[in-house]
Motif scaffolding. Structure first.
Motif, mmCIF file in Angstrom:
data_model
loop_
_atom_site.group_PDB
_atom_site.id
_atom_site.type_symbol
_atom_site.label_atom_id
_atom_site.label_comp_id
_atom_site.label_asym_id
_atom_site.label_seq_id
_atom_site.Cartn_x
_atom_site.Cartn_y
_atom_site.Cartn_z
ATOM 1 N N PRO A 174 80.974 -15.615 93.344
ATOM 2 C CA PRO A 174 80.019 -16.699 93.573
ATOM 3 C C PRO A 174 80.592 -18.029 93.076
ATOM 4 N N ALA A 175 80.069 -19.106 93.603
ATOM 5 C CA ALA A 175 80.421 -20.425 93.086
ATOM 6 C C ALA A 175 79.615 -20.638 91.807
ATOM 7 N N VAL A 176 80.300 -20.832 90.698
ATOM 8 C CA VAL A 176 79.641 -20.952 89.393
ATOM 9 C C VAL A 176 79.755 -22.395 88.916
ATOM 10 N N VAL A 177 78.613 -22.987 88.584
ATOM 11 C CA VAL A 177 78.570 -24.353 88.059
ATOM 12 C C VAL A 177 77.948 -24.306 86.671
ATOM 13 N N LEU A 178 78.700 -24.744 85.657
ATOM 14 C CA LEU A 178 78.180 -24.866 84.303
ATOM 15 C C LEU A 178 77.984 -26.346 84.010
ATOM 16 N N THR A 179 76.861 -26.688 83.399
ATOM 17 C CA THR A 179 76.641 -28.077 82.999
ATOM 18 C C THR A 179 76.474 -28.152 81.488
ATOM 19 N N SER A 180 76.878 -29.295 80.936
ATOM 20 C CA SER A 180 76.768 -29.512 79.497
ATOM 21 C C SER A 180 76.488 -30.984 79.231
ATOM 22 N N ASN A 181 75.552 -31.231 78.304
ATOM 23 C CA ASN A 181 75.268 -32.593 77.847
ATOM 24 C C ASN A 181 76.008 -32.915 76.558
ATOM 25 N N ARG A 182 76.890 -31.993 76.128
ATOM 26 C CA ARG A 182 77.721 -32.167 74.940
ATOM 27 C C ARG A 182 76.901 -32.331 73.670
ATOM 28 N N THR A 183 75.803 -31.568 73.552
ATOM 29 C CA THR A 183 75.087 -31.546 72.282
ATOM 30 C C THR A 183 75.901 -30.799 71.229
ATOM 31 N N ARG A 184 76.834 -29.979 71.664
ATOM 32 C CA ARG A 184 77.844 -29.364 70.791
ATOM 33 C C ARG A 184 79.082 -29.110 71.638
ATOM 34 N N GLU A 185 80.204 -28.899 70.979
ATOM 35 C CA GLU A 185 81.444 -28.654 71.691
ATOM 36 C C GLU A 185 81.523 -27.202 72.155
ATOM 37 N N LEU A 186 81.926 -26.996 73.393
ATOM 38 C CA LEU A 186 82.136 -25.650 73.908
ATOM 39 C C LEU A 186 83.478 -25.112 73.425
ATOM 40 N N HIS A 187 83.562 -23.789 73.359
ATOM 41 C CA HIS A 187 84.785 -23.156 72.877
ATOM 42 C C HIS A 187 85.924 -23.397 73.872
ATOM 43 N N ASP A 188 87.130 -23.559 73.324
ATOM 44 C CA ASP A 188 88.300 -23.822 74.173
ATOM 45 C C ASP A 188 88.544 -22.715 75.191
ATOM 46 N N ALA A 189 88.253 -21.466 74.820
ATOM 47 C CA ALA A 189 88.507 -20.346 75.733
ATOM 48 C C ALA A 189 87.662 -20.464 76.992
ATOM 49 N N LEU A 190 86.411 -20.907 76.850
ATOM 50 C CA LEU A 190 85.549 -21.090 78.021
ATOM 51 C C LEU A 190 86.026 -22.275 78.847
ATOM 52 N N ARG A 191 86.421 -23.353 78.183
ATOM 53 C CA ARG A 191 86.908 -24.528 78.910
ATOM 54 C C ARG A 191 88.150 -24.189 79.734
ATOM 55 N N ARG A 192 89.044 -23.391 79.167
ATOM 56 C CA ARG A 192 90.273 -23.058 79.893
ATOM 57 C C ARG A 192 89.998 -22.219 81.134
ATOM 58 N N ARG A 193 88.891 -21.514 81.139
ATOM 59 C CA ARG A 193 88.541 -20.689 82.300
ATOM 60 C C ARG A 193 88.049 -21.544 83.459
ATOM 61 N N CYS A 194 87.652 -22.785 83.195
ATOM 62 C CA CYS A 194 86.945 -23.611 84.184
ATOM 63 C C CYS A 194 87.815 -24.716 84.764
ATOM 64 N N VAL A 195 87.370 -25.223 85.906
ATOM 65 C CA VAL A 195 87.822 -26.523 86.412
ATOM 66 C C VAL A 195 86.843 -27.559 85.860
ATOM 67 N N TYR A 196 87.373 -28.595 85.217
ATOM 68 C CA TYR A 196 86.533 -29.535 84.460
ATOM 69 C C TYR A 196 86.386 -30.864 85.205
ATOM 70 N N TYR A 197 85.165 -31.437 85.075
ATOM 71 C CA TYR A 197 84.963 -32.796 85.593
ATOM 72 C C TYR A 197 83.864 -33.488 84.780
ATOM 73 N N TRP A 198 84.110 -34.748 84.452
ATOM 74 C CA TRP A 198 83.140 -35.569 83.723
ATOM 75 C C TRP A 198 82.426 -36.477 84.720
ATOM 76 N N ILE A 199 81.096 -36.409 84.753
ATOM 77 C CA ILE A 199 80.308 -37.295 85.616
ATOM 78 C C ILE A 199 79.764 -38.425 84.753
ATOM 79 N N ASP A 200 80.216 -39.612 85.022
ATOM 80 C CA ASP A 200 79.813 -40.788 84.238
ATOM 81 C C ASP A 200 78.615 -41.456 84.901
ATOM 82 N N TYR A 201 78.025 -42.421 84.189
ATOM 83 C CA TYR A 201 77.023 -43.263 84.835
ATOM 84 C C TYR A 201 77.669 -43.955 86.030
#
Length: 295
Positions: A174-201
């Motif tokens: 499936p297409a998996v989308v994770l969202t985060s508002n950065r109330t805490r830092e996510l673990h590096d292992a999870l970040r490495r599993r993902c394609v990352y993108y920052w959506i700015d104002y």
């Protein structure tokens, strides 16, 4: 491993899909989505609240014509709420019914109540079973590290084990989308599993385009004034700066009220659509005349 379910041919194809669903995306976001789909990896979107992270999953599912399964994360979220749990009430009724019919064999009773019909499937398992679907794991930063470890395991293999039934594997990823508002830092292992993108104002031009697309009934002059006001308000150092979602809420309020102009008297009653704390409302109310005069 299961193959990707959505072989879109290019970032441009993703961009056209989003545009078709009235989501204004920059090239970088379209490329990130393309890579996530092509590589079969989760897409991790971070950014301030209200900038359209959750909306990406919704428009992606709608544009692809597949179901959307949403897991809303919160502090204390248990694995059962994400994956599955047994319907104990129905199982107990089944046992009582079988016993009333004379069944006494414990092994047969056990097998009879641990069948798929008694399994309450939650969003992660539902998405894995369907395969061609979008799984939204919303505000993953609200969970704890144990839940992150669970996600890492599931998103590595796209399969889960139900001891009573066996292993359930996704026929397609499936297409998996994770969202985060950065109330805490996510673990590096999870970040490495993902394609990352920052959506700015968004820039003024992009936000104005969003407002035109989502609120075509709002007069162009009012739309431009609204966007310029919201962009100025974000620079005031508020506790909770308004996102695009709040700008659209304010625009909808102006349309509903039949407002013909932007002035303090018109806007003051609607500040609650744009701002979400008393301190922010009071600060903007005090600055409203000067903010509008500078537009």
């Amino acid at each position: 491993m299961s193959p990707p379910a959505f072989p879109l041919e290019s970032p441009e194809a993703v961009w056209r899909l989003l545009e078709g669903e009235r989501y204004v995306a920059e090239e970088g976001l379209a490329t990130a989505i393309f890579l996530a789909l092509r590589l079969g990896r989760p897409l991790l979107l971070e950014g301030e609240p209200g900038v359209g992270k959750t909306e990406v999953a919704r428009v992606l599912a709608q544009g692809l014509g597949v179901p959307l399964f949403r897991l809303q994360c919160y502090e204390g979220l248990e694995l059962e709420q994400a994956l599955y749990e047994w319907d104990h009430a129905r199982q107990l009724l089944e046992v009582r019914l079988l016993e009333a019919l004379g069944e006494r064999d414990r092994e047969r009773l056990h097998r009879s109540i641990y069948r798929e019909e008694f399994l309450l499937k939650r969003p992660v398992l539902q998405a894995l079973e369907v395969g061609r679907a979008v799984l939204l794991i919303d505000e993953v930063d609200r969970t704890d590290e144990a839940f992150e470890a669970f996600l890492l395991e599931v998103l590595s293999e796209f399969q889960v084990s139900v001891p009573e039934l066996g292993t359930i594997r996704a026929p397609f990823r499936p297409a998996v989308v994770l969202t985060s508002n950065r109330t805490r830092e996510l673990h590096d292992a999870l970040r490495r599993r993902c394609v990352y993108y920052w959506i700015d104002y968004p820039s003024l031009e992009k936000e104005l385009r969003i407002v035109h697309l989502r609120l075509p009934e709002l007069p162009a002059r009012l739309a431009e004034g609204l966007v310029r006001l919201v962009q100025a308000v974000r620079g005031l150092g508020l506790l909770k700066p308004p996102g695009v979602a709040e700008a659209l809420d304010l625009g909808s309020a102006l349309v509903a009220a039949g407002a013909g102009d932007l002035d303090p008297r018109v806007l003051e009653p609607f500040l609650g659509a744009l701002l979400k704390t008393r301190e922010d409302v009071e600060r903007v109310r005090e600055r409203l005349p000067s903010l509008l005069a500078a537009l």
